[in-house]
Design a protein around this motif. Structure first.
Motif, PDB file in Angstrom:
ATOM      1  N   THR A 329       0.832  -1.202   0.000  1.00  0.00           N
ATOM      2  CA  THR A 329       0.000   0.000   0.000  1.00  0.00           C
ATOM      3  C   THR A 329       0.868   1.254   0.000  1.00  0.00           C
ATOM      4  O   THR A 329       1.847   1.329   0.733  1.00  0.00           O
ATOM      5  CB  THR A 329      -0.866   0.016   1.276  1.00  0.00           C
ATOM      6  OG1 THR A 329      -1.576  -1.218   1.333  1.00  0.00           O
ATOM      7  CG2 THR A 329      -1.854   1.170   1.256  1.00  0.00           C
ATOM      8  N   LEU A 330       0.487   2.210  -0.821  1.00  0.00           N
ATOM      9  CA  LEU A 330       1.152   3.510  -0.799  1.00  0.00           C
ATOM     10  C   LEU A 330       0.295   4.484  -0.007  1.00  0.00           C
ATOM     11  O   LEU A 330      -0.911   4.565  -0.203  1.00  0.00           O
ATOM     12  CB  LEU A 330       1.354   4.044  -2.218  1.00  0.00           C
ATOM     13  CG  LEU A 330       1.906   5.482  -2.343  1.00  0.00           C
ATOM     14  CD1 LEU A 330       2.826   5.597  -3.549  1.00  0.00           C
ATOM     15  CD2 LEU A 330       0.786   6.524  -2.439  1.00  0.00           C
ATOM     16  N   THR A 331       0.944   5.199   0.902  1.00  0.00           N
ATOM     17  CA  THR A 331       0.258   6.219   1.690  1.00  0.00           C
ATOM     18  C   THR A 331       1.079   7.499   1.656  1.00  0.00           C
ATOM     19  O   THR A 331       2.301   7.441   1.742  1.00  0.00           O
ATOM     20  CB  THR A 331       0.144   5.776   3.175  1.00  0.00           C
ATOM     21  OG1 THR A 331      -0.226   4.390   3.209  1.00  0.00           O
ATOM     22  CG2 THR A 331      -0.895   6.585   3.913  1.00  0.00           C
ATOM     23  N   VAL A 332       0.408   8.635   1.511  1.00  0.00           N
ATOM     24  CA  VAL A 332       1.108   9.917   1.593  1.00  0.00           C
ATOM     25  C   VAL A 332       1.064  10.380   3.038  1.00  0.00           C
ATOM     26  O   VAL A 332       0.021  10.319   3.680  1.00  0.00           O
ATOM     27  CB  VAL A 332       0.437  10.962   0.668  1.00  0.00           C
ATOM     28  CG1 VAL A 332       1.030  12.354   0.895  1.00  0.00           C
ATOM     29  CG2 VAL A 332       0.601  10.547  -0.788  1.00  0.00           C
ATOM     30  N   VAL A 333       2.206  10.800   3.557  1.00  0.00           N
ATOM     31  CA  VAL A 333       2.261  11.277   4.940  1.00  0.00           C
ATOM     32  C   VAL A 333       2.802  12.705   4.966  1.00  0.00           C
ATOM     33  O   VAL A 333       3.314  13.207   3.965  1.00  0.00           O
ATOM     34  CB  VAL A 333       3.121  10.352   5.831  1.00  0.00           C
ATOM     35  CG1 VAL A 333       2.464   8.992   5.968  1.00  0.00           C
ATOM     36  CG2 VAL A 333       4.529  10.233   5.289  1.00  0.00           C
ATOM     37  N   GLU A 334       2.704  13.350   6.167  1.00  0.00           N
ATOM     38  CA  GLU A 334       3.001  14.792   6.214  1.00  0.00           C
ATOM     39  C   GLU A 334       4.476  15.144   6.056  1.00  0.00           C
ATOM     40  O   GLU A 334       4.804  16.147   5.461  1.00  0.00           O
ATOM     41  CB  GLU A 334       2.397  15.443   7.467  1.00  0.00           C
ATOM     42  CG  GLU A 334       2.676  14.763   8.790  1.00  0.00           C
ATOM     43  CD  GLU A 334       1.639  13.692   9.161  1.00  0.00           C
ATOM     44  OE1 GLU A 334       1.368  13.559  10.351  1.00  0.00           O
ATOM     45  OE2 GLU A 334       1.133  12.969   8.269  1.00  0.00           O
ATOM     46  N   ASN A 335       5.381  14.303   6.597  1.00  0.00           N
ATOM     47  CA  ASN A 335       6.799  14.643   6.455  1.00  0.00           C
ATOM     48  C   ASN A 335       7.668  13.392   6.509  1.00  0.00           C
ATOM     49  O   ASN A 335       7.183  12.293   6.770  1.00  0.00           O
ATOM     50  CB  ASN A 335       7.223  15.650   7.534  1.00  0.00           C
ATOM     51  CG  ASN A 335       6.924  15.126   8.935  1.00  0.00           C
ATOM     52  OD1 ASN A 335       7.252  13.974   9.246  1.00  0.00           O
ATOM     53  ND2 ASN A 335       6.287  15.939   9.756  1.00  0.00           N
ATOM     54  N   GLU A 336       8.945  13.585   6.273  1.00  0.00           N
ATOM     55  CA  GLU A 336       9.839  12.439   6.157  1.00  0.00           C
ATOM     56  C   GLU A 336      10.047  11.689   7.475  1.00  0.00           C
ATOM     57  O   GLU A 336      10.223  10.471   7.469  1.00  0.00           O
ATOM     58  CB  GLU A 336      11.164  12.872   5.523  1.00  0.00           C
ATOM     59  CG  GLU A 336      11.033  12.904   3.996  1.00  0.00           C
ATOM     60  CD  GLU A 336      12.032  13.810   3.291  1.00  0.00           C
ATOM     61  OE1 GLU A 336      13.217  13.441   3.265  1.00  0.00           O
ATOM     62  OE2 GLU A 336      11.613  14.856   2.753  1.00  0.00           O
ATOM     63  N   ALA A 337      10.000  12.432   8.583  1.00  0.00           N
ATOM     64  CA  ALA A 337      10.150  11.777   9.892  1.00  0.00           C
ATOM     65  C   ALA A 337       8.987  10.807  10.104  1.00  0.00           C
ATOM     66  O   ALA A 337       9.166   9.664  10.525  1.00  0.00           O
ATOM     67  CB  ALA A 337      10.174  12.819  11.006  1.00  0.00           C
ATOM     68  N   ARG A 338       7.785  11.287   9.772  1.00  0.00           N
ATOM     69  CA  ARG A 338       6.583  10.464   9.898  1.00  0.00           C
ATOM     70  C   ARG A 338       6.674   9.257   8.952  1.00  0.00           C
ATOM     71  O   ARG A 338       6.286   8.144   9.304  1.00  0.00           O
ATOM     72  CB  ARG A 338       5.351  11.319   9.573  1.00  0.00           C
ATOM     73  CG  ARG A 338       4.048  10.575   9.583  1.00  0.00           C
ATOM     74  CD  ARG A 338       3.544  10.335  11.003  1.00  0.00           C
ATOM     75  NE  ARG A 338       2.320   9.537  10.979  1.00  0.00           N
ATOM     76  CZ  ARG A 338       2.087   8.515  11.789  1.00  0.00           C
ATOM     77  NH1 ARG A 338       2.968   8.160  12.687  1.00  0.00           N
ATOM     78  NH2 ARG A 338       0.947   7.854  11.711  1.00  0.00           N
ATOM     79  N   ALA A 339       7.198   9.475   7.768  1.00  0.00           N
ATOM     80  CA  ALA A 339       7.339   8.395   6.785  1.00  0.00           C
ATOM     81  C   ALA A 339       8.219   7.278   7.339  1.00  0.00           C
ATOM     82  O   ALA A 339       7.884   6.101   7.231  1.00  0.00           O
ATOM     83  CB  ALA A 339       7.927   8.945   5.480  1.00  0.00           C
ATOM     84  N   ARG A 340       9.322   7.669   7.945  1.00  0.00           N
ATOM     85  CA  ARG A 340      10.227   6.655   8.499  1.00  0.00           C
ATOM     86  C   ARG A 340       9.564   5.904   9.645  1.00  0.00           C
ATOM     87  O   ARG A 340       9.718   4.700   9.796  1.00  0.00           O
ATOM     88  CB  ARG A 340      11.529   7.318   8.971  1.00  0.00           C
ATOM     89  CG  ARG A 340      12.478   7.656   7.801  1.00  0.00           C
ATOM     90  CD  ARG A 340      13.857   8.072   8.322  1.00  0.00           C
ATOM     91  NE  ARG A 340      13.802   9.314   9.083  1.00  0.00           N
ATOM     92  CZ  ARG A 340      13.910  10.540   8.526  1.00  0.00           C
ATOM     93  NH1 ARG A 340      14.085  10.659   7.222  1.00  0.00           N
ATOM     94  NH2 ARG A 340      13.848  11.615   9.282  1.00  0.00           N
TER      95      ARG A 340
END
Ligand code: GDP
Ligand code: MG
Length: 370
Positions: A329-340
């Motif tokens: 699944t691909l999800t867009v998140v608010e920033n790179e810290a959150r992505a990690r």
């Protein structure tokens, strides 16, 4: 939550929303997939479909909050996503190529187009159909097992000179299990030994009654080789799509599913993503499976760079930190810290799944409500 939308429950059960709507209708409730139902009704439905809940994974237990469900007024029509299945050599690849070739603009040099694992064709009325360019039952079942229920319509290809074969039956069973509507493409009608009527009769043994025999499964005679009646097949898909009333909210952070992924020597990890809701944009910070990244560029099925991709649009995404798997699944998140953070969490869930494989019961499926 005390209520859940029909679609959300369908997702939890790896079933089609339309099938739940049908069941509810039989229970005397007229609702759409976007409406909410109460817990008692939800439990009733789960019981009804219980025999089909096989591979509900850990992450599938927690029912999403209302906030994550798109309000009905935000929904817009989206193209159907089609998978082609059938026995080996019955013409799946030929049919995909023929449909695509017929739709390539004359301006495109020699009709050479990019293979990205999925493509879209435009009909005369400008509506579109998305084809998954990866025919194969494994891709279909594997993606489904992983919760990526991307296919809206299955086209079952049966060679008119060969009839039903083991993999045809397998495809029928997969399609039934997924609750996805089917269209039968009777291919190779140009051949001398073509016996399309025999195909229709053989299908009866699998409880598939085609329109020609008075049933409600559309059947279309085609020749991928001679490019005969491809329009008829596209029209049948468009009609089926109309019945399904497929919709998504294009104006939100994107969510999608990986159709194909690979490591390219020059460009790094590449993932073909089918956007399922929202619009994916260059610059978006994303998590794909347990891999994080930032959309550096997107390439469409014609090899063109695009800045945005909306619901049912397939694009090749550049900028991932690793190679994800089909069905992720691909999800867009608010920033790179959150992505990690999300990527690490998913990695943890995946690790746990490998060690625990207890089946999910009705009780713990609704445990969050207790
Ligand atoms: P797949 O294994 O289902 O992907 O089948 P292919 O597309 O590779 O086709 C298998 C063989 O059937 C190839 O030799 C094709 O040229 C041939 N074929 C496919 N469609 C037709 C058709 O409509 N008519 C005829 N005569 N041959 C076809
Ligand atoms: Mg093939």
């Amino acid at each position: 939550p005390d209520a859940i939308t029909v679609q959300e429950l369908a997702n939890r059960m790896a079933e089609k929303g339309a099938d739940l709507v049908k069941s509810l209708f039989k229970m005397g409730m007229a609702v759409t997939v976007n409406q909410t139902i109460d817990q008692d009704t939800a439990e009733l439905l789960v019981t009804e479909f219980g025999h089909n809940i096989k591979r509900v994974s850990e992450s599938d237990i927690d029912i999403q909050t209302e906030a994550d469900v798109d309000a009905p007024e935000t929904l817009e029509a989206r193209p159907p996503v089609v998978t082609i299945m059938g026995h080996v050599d019955h013409g799946k690849t030929s049919l995909l190529d023929a449909i695509r070739g017929a739709n390539v603009q004359s301006g495109e040099a020699g009709g050479i187009t990019q293979h990205i694992g999925a493509y879209q064709v435009a009909l005369k009325d400008k509506s579109k159909i998305t084809f998954l360019d990866t025919p194969g039952h494994e891709a279909f079942t594997e993606m489904r097992a992983r919760g990526a229920d991307v296919t809206d319509v299955v086209v079952l290809v049966v060679a008119a000179d060969d009839g039903l074969k083991p993999q045809t039956v397998e495809a029928i069973n997969h399609t039934k299990a997924a609750g996805v509507p089917m269209i039968v493409a009777i291919n190779k009608i140009d051949k001398d030994g073509a016996r399309p009527q025999r195909v229709r009769e053989e299908l009866l043994q699998h409880e598939i009654v085609v329109e020609e025999l008075g049933g409600d499964v559309q059947d279309v005679e085609v020749s991928a080789l001679k490019k005969t009646n491809l329009d008829g097949l596209l029209d049948a898909i468009a009609l089926q799509a109309e019945i399904l009333e497929l919709k998504a909210n294009p104006n939100r952070a994107a969510e999608g599913a990986v159709v194909e992924a690979k490591l390219d020597k020059g460009r790094g990890p590449l993932a073909t993503v089918l956007v399922q809701r929202g619009t994916l944009k260059v610059g978006d910070v994303i998590v794909v499976g347990a891999v994080s990244g930032k959309v550096r560029a997107m390439i469409d099925d014609h090899g063109r760079q695009v800045k945005e991709a909306g619901p049912s649009v397939p694009v090749e995404v550049l900028g991932l930190g690793g190679v994800p798997s089909a069905g992720d699944t691909l999800t867009v998140v608010e920033n790179e810290a959150r992505a990690r953070e999300v990527a690490a969490y998913r990695q943890g869930v995946m690790d746990r799944k490998r060690t625990t494989s207890a089946p999910v019961s009705l009780e713990n499926m609704f445990a969050s409500k207790a």
